[in-house]
Structures are given as C-alpha cells and as structure tokens.
Enzyme design. Sequence first.
Site, PDB file in Angstrom:
ATOM      1  N   LYS A 114       1.436  -1.110   0.247  1.00  0.00           N
ATOM      2  CA  LYS A 114      -0.138  -0.165  -0.009  1.00  0.00           C
ATOM      3  C   LYS A 114       1.060   1.144   0.518  1.00  0.00           C
ATOM      4  O   LYS A 114       0.328   2.209  -0.969  1.00  0.00           O
ATOM      5  CB  LYS A 114      -1.898   0.375   0.493  1.00  0.00           C
ATOM      6  CG  LYS A 114      -2.214  -1.299   1.161  1.00  0.00           C
ATOM      7  CD  LYS A 114      -3.111  -0.790   1.843  1.00  0.00           C
ATOM      8  CE  LYS A 114      -4.188  -1.894   1.485  1.00  0.00           C
ATOM      9  NZ  LYS A 114      -5.157  -1.350   2.617  1.00  0.00           N
ATOM     10  N   LYS A 197      -6.009 -10.791  -6.896  1.00  0.00           N
ATOM     11  CA  LYS A 197      -6.713 -10.642  -6.216  1.00  0.00           C
ATOM     12  C   LYS A 197      -8.236  -9.235  -6.127  1.00  0.00           C
ATOM     13  O   LYS A 197      -7.780  -8.384  -6.538  1.00  0.00           O
ATOM     14  CB  LYS A 197      -6.650 -10.060  -4.362  1.00  0.00           C
ATOM     15  CG  LYS A 197      -6.370  -9.675  -3.612  1.00  0.00           C
ATOM     16  CD  LYS A 197      -6.475  -9.439  -1.924  1.00  0.00           C
ATOM     17  CE  LYS A 197      -6.634  -7.862  -1.510  1.00  0.00           C
ATOM     18  NZ  LYS A 197      -6.248  -8.122  -0.266  1.00  0.00           N
ATOM     19  N   LYS A 200     -11.811  -4.102  -3.373  1.00  0.00           N
ATOM     20  CA  LYS A 200     -12.124  -2.175  -3.156  1.00  0.00           C
ATOM     21  C   LYS A 200     -11.674  -1.600  -4.564  1.00  0.00           C
ATOM     22  O   LYS A 200     -12.027  -0.715  -4.747  1.00  0.00           O
ATOM     23  CB  LYS A 200     -13.349  -2.095  -2.140  1.00  0.00           C
ATOM     24  CG  LYS A 200     -14.315  -3.302  -2.160  1.00  0.00           C
ATOM     25  CD  LYS A 200     -13.921  -2.518  -0.010  1.00  0.00           C
ATOM     26  CE  LYS A 200     -14.696  -4.266   0.357  1.00  0.00           C
ATOM     27  NZ  LYS A 200     -14.082  -3.628   1.816  1.00  0.00           N
TER      28      LYS A 200
HETATM   29  P1  TYM Z   1     -11.524  -6.251   4.761  1.00  0.00           P
HETATM   30  O1  TYM Z   1     -12.270  -5.585   4.740  1.00  0.00           O
HETATM   31  O2  TYM Z   1     -10.503  -5.908   3.728  1.00  0.00           O
HETATM   32  O3  TYM Z   1     -11.517  -7.646   3.683  1.00  0.00           O
HETATM   33  C1  TYM Z   1     -12.688  -9.007   4.629  1.00  0.00           C
HETATM   34  C2  TYM Z   1     -12.293 -10.258   4.616  1.00  0.00           C
HETATM   35  O4  TYM Z   1     -13.235 -10.809   3.165  1.00  0.00           O
HETATM   36  C3  TYM Z   1     -11.062 -11.343   2.911  1.00  0.00           C
HETATM   37  N1  TYM Z   1     -11.343 -10.175   1.456  1.00  0.00           N
HETATM   38  C4  TYM Z   1     -11.056 -11.507   0.538  1.00  0.00           C
HETATM   39  N2  TYM Z   1     -10.877 -13.521   0.531  1.00  0.00           N
HETATM   40  C5  TYM Z   1     -11.104 -14.188  -0.446  1.00  0.00           C
HETATM   41  N3  TYM Z   1     -10.529 -13.329  -2.030  1.00  0.00           N
HETATM   42  C6  TYM Z   1     -10.508 -12.054  -1.611  1.00  0.00           C
HETATM   43  N4  TYM Z   1     -10.038 -11.536  -2.920  1.00  0.00           N
HETATM   44  C7  TYM Z   1     -10.545 -11.418  -1.119  1.00  0.00           C
HETATM   45  N5  TYM Z   1     -10.842 -10.130  -0.578  1.00  0.00           N
HETATM   46  C8  TYM Z   1     -11.064  -9.908   0.775  1.00  0.00           C
HETATM   47  C9  TYM Z   1     -10.092 -10.673   3.892  1.00  0.00           C
HETATM   48  O5  TYM Z   1      -9.743 -12.092   3.880  1.00  0.00           O
HETATM   49  C10 TYM Z   1     -11.281 -11.036   4.921  1.00  0.00           C
HETATM   50  O6  TYM Z   1     -11.690 -12.054   5.763  1.00  0.00           O
HETATM   51  N6  TYM Z   1      -7.473  -6.352   7.725  1.00  0.00           N
HETATM   52  C11 TYM Z   1      -8.842  -6.968   7.637  1.00  0.00           C
HETATM   53  C12 TYM Z   1     -10.283  -6.329   8.486  1.00  0.00           C
HETATM   54  C13 TYM Z   1      -9.225  -6.573  10.167  1.00  0.00           C
HETATM   55  C14 TYM Z   1      -9.373  -8.154  10.803  1.00  0.00           C
HETATM   56  C15 TYM Z   1      -9.795  -7.646  12.018  1.00  0.00           C
HETATM   57  C16 TYM Z   1     -10.118  -9.187  10.269  1.00  0.00           C
HETATM   58  C17 TYM Z   1      -9.373  -5.651  11.465  1.00  0.00           C
HETATM   59  N7  TYM Z   1      -9.659  -6.566  12.493  1.00  0.00           N
HETATM   60  C18 TYM Z   1      -9.632  -8.319  12.999  1.00  0.00           C
HETATM   61  C19 TYM Z   1     -10.158 -10.279  11.637  1.00  0.00           C
HETATM   62  C20 TYM Z   1      -9.866  -9.840  12.159  1.00  0.00           C
HETATM   63  C21 TYM Z   1      -9.296  -6.122   6.351  1.00  0.00           C
HETATM   64  O7  TYM Z   1      -9.091  -5.119   5.689  1.00  0.00           O
HETATM   65  O8  TYM Z   1     -10.578  -7.400   5.145  1.00  0.00           O
END
Ligand code: TYM
Length: 332
Positions: A114, A197, A200
């Site tokens: 990023k 991947k 958004k």
């Molecule tokens: P975030 O908001 O980007 O995504 C939410 C969940 O979706 C999964 N994900 C995907 N899985 C498969 N293929 C993809 N292309 C894909 N894009 C997104 C992510 O792996 C996630 O499970 N850092 C985290 C949010 C977070 C979090 C936490 C997660 C903050 N605190 C504590 C678990 C526990 C994030 O940005 O996810």
Amino acid sequence: MSRVLSCIQPTGPVHLGNHLGALINWVAGQQDGDAYHGIVDLHALTAHEGEGSPGLLGSQTLELAAMLFAVGLDPDVATVFVQSHIHEHSELSWIMECTVSYGELSRMTQFKDKSAKREGEFISAGLFTYPALMAADILLYDADEVPVGDDQRQHVEITRDVAIRFNHRFGETFTVPKAVHPKAGARVMDLQDPTSKMSKSASTDAGIIFMLDDDAVIEKKFKRAVTDNDGEVRYDRQAKPGVSNLLDILSACTGTPIGSLESSYSQYGPLKKDAAEAVISVIGPVRARYGDLMADRGELTRLVRIGNERARTVAASTLARVHSAVGLLPRV
Ligand code: TYM
C-alpha cells in the site's frame, strides 16, 4: 465452546471475495462457536485519509451491518458490533503498539504494497501500525479462531506473535488465536486481472462481482472474464490463473471439489456460465434481504446496539485483565 472473531472494513460495497473468503464461513460457523464480528471503521480511516465526504463512513458502516445480517448472520446468535463504539479497541491497540516491534511492522506485505502504491502521497502512521489495532480486535475477544481470506494470513500471524510475547512478559493473559481459511475461495481473483486479488481498490469494476450486482451484470462480468488461449480446463494458479479462479469460485459456491469440476468441463464457455449461475444462486437472495433491512434503519440500529452491548462487556473485562497484568495503577 470455541470463540470466533473476524472483522471487515466499511470501505465500500462488499464483493464476492469478501463473501467466499470470509462471510460464508462466518455464517456457517455461528452456531458452533461463540461468534463476534466487527465492522472496523477505525481501520477504514487508514484508507480514507480524512478527505472526501464527512459522514460517508458512518453510512457505509450501517450499510455493512445490513449486509452482514443479509448474508445470514443471526443477531440472536452472532454478535455484530462497530469497532469505534467499543473504546477498548483503541486502548488495547496502544498496548499492542508497545508489544510489536518496528521491524515486524516493517515486514508486513500489506504495508509495503500500500505504501508503494501511494509513493509521494500522504501515508499515515496508522497504515503502518494497522496490525497493532487488528491484534487488539482479535485479542480483546479471546478468539480461538479467526475466519479470514488468505490475504489476512500475515496479520493473524503477527497477532499470534504479539500474544505469545505479551503472555511471556506479563503472564498468561491472551488466548493465542489461529487463522481459519476456506478450502475454496480463500483468494478470489479479479475476473479481468486474475493475477490480482478481487479488491475494492481495483481501477475498474469490470472484474469485481459486488454483492448487490444484478443477475444480468453478474452474467456479463463472467462472460467477459479473462482466461487463456490453450482451451484446456485445468487448475493451475500459475499457468492458468483465470481458469483456476473460475474453478475456485464454482467450487466455493457449489461445494464440489475442484478435481471433479476439472473433469466435467472441456470448454471455457460452459464453465463461465455455470460459475455465473452458481454465484447468482448464492448471492441473489442476499439482495432482497439487504433491501428489507435497509428499509428499517431504526431496527438495524437496534440490532447494532445489542451487538455493541454484548461486545463491550467482553472487551471491558479483557482490557481490565490486561491493565492488571501490565501492572498499571488500578483506576482511582
Ligand atoms: P477486509 O475488510 O479487506 O476484508 C474482509 C474479509 O474479506 C476477505 N477478502 C477476501 N477473501 C478472498 N478473496 C478476496 N479477493 C478477498 N478480499 C477480501 C479478507 O481476507 C477478510 O477476511 N484487516 C482486515 C479487517 C480486520 C480484521 C480484524 C479481520 C480488522 N481487524 C480482526 C479479522 C480479525 C481487512 O482489511 O479485511
């Protein structure tokens, strides 16, 4: 009963990657474990950078709550909460920042990617310390399991390291969590650029299936999905990323193992068509439920309030335990 926790950022419309990588597992696991799911609006500040329209994050937070209930989280069973409403997240995050090292944070691929993309632009310290807040999210709830997509693997690893270090320094305080990934769908790729991947932050929407896309749009996006020229249906992420992604999506939506899908198709056209149909049958019903939930904001807010109250109770007791383990002067 094992405790499950996972979170999602309210940074824009939920897509198929979120659903197959995470949300499906959250719904499937809510009856077996004590489930906590956070809408992590404070994490989203690392992307919003303060500019844009004030109030947007708030409305996206409520929309995401509606989406989480629409995909099947049952408010009577799972606890859905808003991160910024539980002040313990920010408080524990500071203690986590003092437990994680600069070197560990510097090795995070998400930060490296990023910050490289934003070279020459504003890069907040929050983007760098993001994993400390994420560790706080997880450890506050004594989570045993964290169901996430593949991209969060490193973040859960660092959380484990931090928990182990803290327990070593201050005595057994935290449960050491483990990440749980789905068999298929852990890394859903962009349909137009299957080496990246689904995310958004992609430059165009053409390769992203949003949960609220209508059937015709979904069919069109699959029809135009990038494949390759050799015409063979075979799972090989390196050599055939587009075809492998379609097989993975179809497998995640139908539960059919990839091996048997490979042998049932000899052409890309039918594979694309069936993948589109399978996705429509999984996410189609979500749209109607989402509409109903969004039509009654009062009820939606009530559900979030109930989740917040349950989450706050757990978070407050963990933070008190942490303060006492560290040896801070008891509150006077
Ligand atoms: P975030 O908001 O980007 O995504 C939410 C969940 O979706 C999964 N994900 C995907 N899985 C498969 N293929 C993809 N292309 C894909 N894009 C997104 C992510 O792996 C996630 O499970 N850092 C985290 C949010 C977070 C979090 C936490 C997660 C903050 N605190 C504590 C678990 C526990 C994030 O940005 O996810």
